[in-house]
Design an enzyme around this catalytic site. Sequence first.
Site, PDB file in Angstrom:
ATOM      1  N   ASP A 151      -9.649  -9.835   8.575  1.00 29.51           N
ATOM      2  CA  ASP A 151      -9.138  -8.480   8.307  1.00 29.51           C
ATOM      3  C   ASP A 151     -10.130  -7.366   8.636  1.00 29.51           C
ATOM      4  OD1 ASP A 151      -6.935  -6.889   7.394  1.00 29.51           O
ATOM      5  OD2 ASP A 151      -7.959  -6.556   5.498  1.00 29.51           O
TER       6      ASP A 151
ATOM      7  N   SER B 291       4.790 -10.528   0.282  1.00 25.18           N
ATOM      8  CA  SER B 291       4.151 -11.397  -0.720  1.00 25.18           C
ATOM      9  C   SER B 291       2.858 -11.940  -0.118  1.00 25.18           C
ATOM     10  CB  SER B 291       5.092 -12.527  -1.130  1.00 25.18           C
ATOM     11  OG  SER B 291       5.602 -13.193   0.002  1.00 25.18           O
ATOM     12  N   ARG B 292       1.894 -12.225  -0.992  1.00 24.36           N
ATOM     13  CA  ARG B 292       0.536 -12.499  -0.506  1.00 24.36           C
ATOM     14  C   ARG B 292      -0.059 -13.734  -1.157  1.00 24.36           C
ATOM     15  NH1 ARG B 292      -1.862  -8.893   3.512  1.00 24.36           N
ATOM     16  NH2 ARG B 292      -0.176  -7.416   3.840  1.00 24.36           N
TER      17      ARG B 292
ATOM     18  N   CYS C   2       0.516  -8.090  11.413  1.00 22.79           N
ATOM     19  CA  CYS C   2       0.793  -8.346  12.834  1.00 22.79           C
ATOM     20  C   CYS C   2       0.099  -9.624  13.312  1.00 22.79           C
ATOM     21  CB  CYS C   2       0.349  -7.162  13.692  1.00 22.79           C
ATOM     22  SG  CYS C   2       1.436  -5.743  13.562  1.00 22.79           S
ATOM     23  N   GLY C   3      -0.276 -10.492  12.385  1.00 15.49           N
ATOM     24  CA  GLY C   3      -0.771 -11.807  12.799  1.00 15.49           C
ATOM     25  C   GLY C   3      -2.281 -11.943  12.901  1.00 15.49           C
TER      26      GLY C   3
ATOM     27  N   ARG D 296       0.836  -1.198   0.000  1.00 11.13           N
ATOM     28  CA  ARG D 296       0.000   0.000   0.000  1.00 11.13           C
ATOM     29  C   ARG D 296       0.874   1.251   0.000  1.00 11.13           C
ATOM     30  NH1 ARG D 296      -1.945   0.534   4.398  1.00 11.13           N
ATOM     31  NH2 ARG D 296      -1.365  -1.428   5.393  1.00 11.13           N
TER      32      ARG D 296
ATOM     33  N   HIS E  47     -10.903  -2.514  11.286  1.00 15.05           N
ATOM     34  CA  HIS E  47      -9.805  -3.346  10.773  1.00 15.05           C
ATOM     35  C   HIS E  47      -9.591  -4.509  11.745  1.00 15.05           C
ATOM     36  CE1 HIS E  47      -5.337  -3.469   9.304  1.00 15.05           C
ATOM     37  NE2 HIS E  47      -6.100  -4.233   8.569  1.00 15.05           N
TER      38      HIS E  47
ATOM     39  N   ASN F  26      -1.485 -18.503  21.855  1.00 17.35           N
ATOM     40  CA  ASN F  26      -2.270 -17.297  22.163  1.00 17.35           C
ATOM     41  C   ASN F  26      -3.672 -17.654  22.657  1.00 17.35           C
ATOM     42  OD1 ASN F  26      -0.144 -15.646  21.509  1.00 17.35           O
ATOM     43  ND2 ASN F  26      -0.796 -15.359  19.378  1.00 17.35           N
TER      44      ASN F  26
ATOM     45  N   TYR G 154      -1.534  -3.503  -6.859  1.00 21.73           N
ATOM     46  CA  TYR G 154      -1.382  -4.198  -5.581  1.00 21.73           C
ATOM     47  C   TYR G 154      -2.695  -4.221  -4.777  1.00 21.73           C
ATOM     48  CZ  TYR G 154      -0.395  -5.195  -0.768  1.00 21.73           C
ATOM     49  OH  TYR G 154      -0.470  -5.731   0.479  1.00 21.73           O
ATOM     50  N   GLY G 155      -2.937  -5.324  -4.097  1.00 27.12           N
ATOM     51  CA  GLY G 155      -4.145  -5.581  -3.298  1.00 27.12           C
ATOM     52  C   GLY G 155      -4.842  -4.362  -2.722  1.00 27.12           C
ATOM     53  N   GLY G 156      -4.286  -3.842  -1.648  1.00 26.61           N
ATOM     54  CA  GLY G 156      -4.957  -2.763  -0.931  1.00 26.61           C
ATOM     55  C   GLY G 156      -5.167  -1.508  -1.777  1.00 26.61           C
TER      56      GLY G 156
ATOM     57  N   THR H   2      -4.347 -12.862  10.517  1.00 28.80           N
ATOM     58  CA  THR H   2      -4.744 -14.097   9.835  1.00 28.80           C
ATOM     59  C   THR H   2      -4.401 -15.311  10.701  1.00 28.80           C
ATOM     60  OG1 THR H   2      -4.372 -12.973   7.737  1.00 28.80           O
ATOM     61  CG2 THR H   2      -4.540 -15.372   7.653  1.00 28.80           C
ATOM     62  N   ASN H   3      -3.232 -15.289  11.336  1.00 34.81           N
ATOM     63  CA  ASN H   3      -2.847 -16.421  12.179  1.00 34.81           C
ATOM     64  C   ASN H   3      -3.797 -16.587  13.364  1.00 34.81           C
ATOM     65  OD1 ASN H   3      -0.652 -16.978  10.562  1.00 34.81           O
ATOM     66  ND2 ASN H   3       0.795 -15.815  11.805  1.00 34.81           N
TER      67      ASN H   3
ATOM     68  N   LYS I  60      -9.834  -2.312   1.424  1.00 33.50           N
ATOM     69  CA  LYS I  60      -9.548  -1.182   2.323  1.00 33.50           C
ATOM     70  C   LYS I  60     -10.299   0.078   1.891  1.00 33.50           C
ATOM     71  CE  LYS I  60      -7.149  -3.960   4.586  1.00 33.50           C
ATOM     72  NZ  LYS I  60      -5.913  -4.098   5.250  1.00 33.50           N
TER      73      LYS I  60
ATOM     74  N   SER J 103      -1.673  -4.091   9.940  1.00 34.64           N
ATOM     75  CA  SER J 103      -1.356  -5.032   8.862  1.00 34.64           C
ATOM     76  C   SER J 103      -0.077  -5.806   9.184  1.00 34.64           C
ATOM     77  CB  SER J 103      -1.133  -4.271   7.551  1.00 34.64           C
ATOM     78  OG  SER J 103      -2.278  -3.536   7.219  1.00 34.64           O
TER      79      SER J 103
END
Length: 583
Positions: free
Chosen positions: A276, A364-365, A251-252, A70, A227, A492, A198-200, A254-255, A207, A249
């Site tokens: 997201d 990379s995404r 910072c985990g 972005r 977000h 976590n 690019y994505g965003g 998705t995990n 976004k 963005s």
Amino acid sequence: MTTTLTVLKDWVDSVASLTRPASIHWCDGSDEEYQRLIDEMQESGTLMPLDQKEYPGCYLHRSDPSDVARVEHLTFVCSKSQDDAGPNNNWMDPADAHAKIDALFDGAMQGRTMYVIPYCMGPIDSPYARLGVEITDSPYVVVNMNLMTRMGAAALARIEKEGHFVKGLHSTGDLDPDKRFIMHFPEELTIKSIGSGYGGNALLGKKCHALRIASWQARQEGWLAEHMLIVGIESPEGETHYVACAFPSACGKTNLAMLIPPESHAGWKIWTLGDDIAWLHLDTEGKLRAINPEAGYFGVVPGTNAKTNRNAFDMIQRNTIFTNVGLTADNQPWWEDKKTGKPAIDWLGNKYDGGNGPAAHPNSRFTVSARQNPSYSSLAEAPDGVPISALVFGGRRKELAPLVYEAKSWRHGVLIGAGVASETTAAAIGNVGVVRRDPMAMKPFCGYNFADYWAHWLSFADRSDNLPRIFHVNWFRQDEDGKFLWPGFGENLRVLRWILDRCEGRVDARPTPVGYLPQPDDIDTEGLDVSPETLEALLAVNVDQWKTEMQSIGEYLDSYGERLPDVLRAEHAQVVKALHAAE
Ligand code: SAT
Ligand code: MN
């Protein structure tokens, strides 16, 4: 395909006469259309097939090397009044912005196909869902939108019924960074983006619409566009609670959204709603309910492996578009920390010899449909979404912020959210690892003045006494040698359990000037390599450091001037007073 809706038809016609494409294609969202575009992009070299035996339906896209993230400095909110955009946004007068960007769109699609993508953000039959149409000259954008949103015929039918939609115009232009702009016109429900694929910057449903434009609408209409990931946590007793978490963005999110319970937590289950974005509405009982406006994931690839995120690792073995990863000698995707295979070619397409940086770009995404996620929640398509028990803010902080703490009230929680800071990541162009304020993880995404945004958040306290509790987490604390103090990832869940215990009134907590902290015994560390001393460090509140932090937060809040809500100032003053009393 075309449309019966005059506003839509007229807009498409006017865009076509400005951009002068060779042809126009209305996207129906079908599998055949998806496959045809994939085939065409292979012919043009935009996509490369990966080893179809091991990675069926998977392709690699290499972006322009200058177009990998972005571009916040080229992103504008073009409201009539500059104050409405606020110090948190770049601003341009709407007339000037239109003139500037329309000049770049003039003839931009010559020789190309113009795609018209009707899309729906949110379950197609949800009262909370919102519609949009993206016009683009990028087939890569079309296939990504196919994976990321509900797009095509059903969305168009709803748009024709409702008669209104967000307009998004996108062209990759000539990818010249000097001719790249991402512009938002919230009063016109319009987005214009040129010069990036690019994505965003280019998937305008994400976004641009679901956060910047939607946050503006949400304020007017009394809801929140955030977000945030949305995740369900099911206990061995079969009780499921939903939490929504806002982290910057990369910072985990998705995990955490698809966490695998560690072996020590047999019987626990995690259900993913979104990774997201969350749209949050108050229901008739004053409970906050969340839907995920998206239908897929655009996730960071490096670091994804069978240990860190087994669900993601498994779901990106098929029907996935990879952008800017490396390749093995046998044409499989490769990225740092994949833990299997060896890189032969880097993300630029050069032979990889280990000496010239990472093989995969750090940003990379993967793009993949959410339906491929093994932990996809059965309620992800529920029109009314899920009730939220807790809201969790977090950032990437080496020091200061404890592993977890709880706000004393909704209003205090808004202060905690406003004070979020995080080390910057590769998700945006610029320096990486610099601590910056990122309120509610919305710094790049709030489509209006943060002072008004905080006032909007605060107003929820007057509208409901059934609001979720607010927490702050930090998985990223390090010791002096740079070693992480907390194992993170699946572990976590132990922190989420404490959060739910608090919500259910099952444990008490230690009051401190900055909020409620866990009693050390209430964080289950059994089987972990976390000593009592480490846990103490993770749960410590360093009064001197916090005084400095509160001073910095105070200065930051002051930069919003008159519009800053008094309630937020008062909450800040209370924490400062408590810190001084704690000496
Ligand atoms: O590039 S995106 O904005 O789509 C992803 C992110 O930075 O969160
Ligand atoms: Mn994001």
